[in-house]
Design a protein around this motif. Sequence first.
Motif, short mmCIF file in Angstrom:
data_model
loop_
_atom_site.label_atom_id
_atom_site.label_comp_id
_atom_site.label_asym_id
_atom_site.label_seq_id
_atom_site.Cartn_x
_atom_site.Cartn_y
_atom_site.Cartn_z
N LEU A 1 0.95 -0.98 0.18
CA LEU A 1 0.03 -0.38 -0.28
C LEU A 1 1.07 1.20 -0.10
O LEU A 1 1.63 1.12 0.12
N PRO A 2 0.47 2.09 -0.69
CA PRO A 2 1.27 3.43 -0.58
C PRO A 2 1.43 4.38 0.49
O PRO A 2 0.82 4.02 1.62
N GLU A 3 2.72 4.75 0.99
CA GLU A 3 2.20 5.69 2.37
C GLU A 3 2.46 7.02 1.72
O GLU A 3 2.76 7.62 0.77
N HIS A 4 1.91 7.94 2.87
CA HIS A 4 2.13 9.38 3.02
C HIS A 4 1.36 9.82 1.73
O HIS A 4 2.07 10.42 1.43
N THR A 5 -0.07 8.78 1.55
CA THR A 5 -0.79 9.18 0.19
C THR A 5 -1.60 8.90 1.08
O THR A 5 -2.29 8.18 1.53
N GLU A 6 -2.61 10.30 0.89
CA GLU A 6 -4.36 10.02 1.19
C GLU A 6 -4.87 8.79 -0.28
O GLU A 6 -4.87 9.68 -0.83
N LEU A 7 -5.33 8.02 0.65
CA LEU A 7 -5.83 6.59 -0.22
C LEU A 7 -7.39 7.37 0.01
O LEU A 7 -8.36 6.79 0.97
N PRO A 8 -8.47 7.59 -0.87
CA PRO A 8 -10.27 7.51 -0.04
C PRO A 8 -10.48 6.24 -0.79
O PRO A 8 -9.88 5.57 -1.52
N PHE A 9 -11.60 5.50 0.09
CA PHE A 9 -12.64 4.49 -0.10
C PHE A 9 -13.20 4.75 -0.78
O PHE A 9 -13.77 5.96 -1.21
N SER A 10 -13.19 3.89 -2.09
CA SER A 10 -13.94 3.64 -2.87
C SER A 10 -14.51 2.25 -2.98
O SER A 10 -14.29 1.20 -3.07
N THR A 11 -16.21 2.56 -3.52
CA THR A 11 -16.78 1.81 -3.85
C THR A 11 -17.77 2.09 -5.24
O THR A 11 -17.19 3.19 -5.70
N ARG A 12 -18.57 0.29 -5.85
CA ARG A 12 -18.64 0.80 -6.85
C ARG A 12 -19.58 1.96 -7.56
O ARG A 12 -19.41 2.80 -8.23
N ASP A 13 -19.86 3.08 -6.43
CA ASP A 13 -21.27 3.79 -6.21
C ASP A 13 -20.55 4.53 -6.26
O ASP A 13 -21.02 5.79 -6.45
N THR A 14 -18.81 5.12 -5.76
CA THR A 14 -18.07 6.06 -5.42
C THR A 14 -16.50 6.36 -5.62
O THR A 14 -16.36 7.44 -5.97
N ALA A 15 -17.14 5.84 -7.19
CA ALA A 15 -15.45 5.05 -7.31
C ALA A 15 -15.64 6.55 -8.88
O ALA A 15 -16.29 6.59 -9.61
N ARG A 16 -15.14 7.66 -8.51
CA ARG A 16 -14.66 8.64 -9.46
C ARG A 16 -13.86 8.18 -11.05
O ARG A 16 -12.87 9.02 -10.20
N GLY A 17 -14.25 8.04 -11.62
CA GLY A 17 -13.41 8.11 -12.35
C GLY A 17 -12.24 6.44 -12.58
O GLY A 17 -11.67 6.14 -13.28
N SER A 18 -12.62 5.72 -11.54
CA SER A 18 -11.24 4.46 -11.67
C SER A 18 -12.87 3.13 -11.62
O SER A 18 -13.47 3.39 -11.00
N SER A 19 -12.15 2.30 -12.16
CA SER A 19 -12.70 1.10 -12.41
C SER A 19 -12.60 0.44 -11.29
O SER A 19 -12.64 -0.79 -11.83
N CYS A 20 -11.63 0.70 -10.46
CA CYS A 20 -11.65 -0.40 -9.60
C CYS A 20 -12.33 -0.86 -8.73
O CYS A 20 -12.31 -2.25 -8.07
N PRO A 21 -13.42 -0.67 -7.89
CA PRO A 21 -13.75 -0.91 -7.09
C PRO A 21 -15.25 -2.00 -8.35
O PRO A 21 -15.14 -3.00 -7.34
N GLU A 22 -15.54 -1.50 -8.54
CA GLU A 22 -16.06 -2.44 -10.09
C GLU A 22 -15.28 -4.06 -10.61
O GLU A 22 -15.58 -4.83 -10.50
N ASN A 23 -13.83 -3.52 -10.72
CA ASN A 23 -13.03 -4.90 -10.99
C ASN A 23 -12.59 -5.04 -9.83
O ASN A 23 -12.36 -7.16 -10.33
N GLN A 24 -12.55 -4.86 -9.12
CA GLN A 24 -12.25 -5.67 -8.06
C GLN A 24 -13.35 -6.27 -7.11
O GLN A 24 -12.92 -7.42 -6.07
N LEU A 25 -14.38 -6.14 -7.72
CA LEU A 25 -15.68 -7.06 -6.46
C LEU A 25 -15.88 -6.07 -5.09
O LEU A 25 -16.18 -7.03 -4.07
N GLY A 26 -15.54 -4.60 -4.38
CA GLY A 26 -15.17 -4.49 -3.04
C GLY A 26 -14.99 -3.27 -2.67
O GLY A 26 -14.09 -2.45 -3.67
#
Length: 144
Positions: free
Chosen positions: A60-85
């Motif tokens: 996991l990246p250090e010293h970086t703010e990582l927002p929690f994202s889900t399918r319905d909150t992923a802004r421009g990212s397909s990670c939650p949809e592709n990763q199923l969680g």
Amino acid sequence: WLGLKKIYSITKQGSYLLRIELQDWRGNRRHIEYSFSLGGPSSNFSLQLSRMAGSIPNALPEHTELPFSTRDTARGSSCPENQLGGWWHSECEETNLNGKYVTPRSRGRLDRGKGLYWKPKKGRYYLLKSTKIMIHPTDLKSFD
């Protein structure tokens, strides 16, 4: 899950450590500890980490703010949809401890994008059988 609102409520009271314990399908157990901070709802529960100790490489990246994202909150990212969680994604396929419970296939192939896994930069995927994510105060004397 305890829930992000409850975890945020607890951690805003002081300084806490995050400990992640992982077990792979061969029975190997490893852990990693971070000092961390968790933002509130207005920051999408952004997580900021700094590795303290552990027996596994950081994924996991250090010293970086990582927002929690889900399918319905992923802004421009397909990670939650592709990763199923939902998870604190910075890049897809780095790690996902909140995915689908997937067992290895008989030929050893991994269904990487759907399972629970830990993948350090420049490292291999570790498909996981179990995970634990725990927090505790940095000053345990406060529990005396």
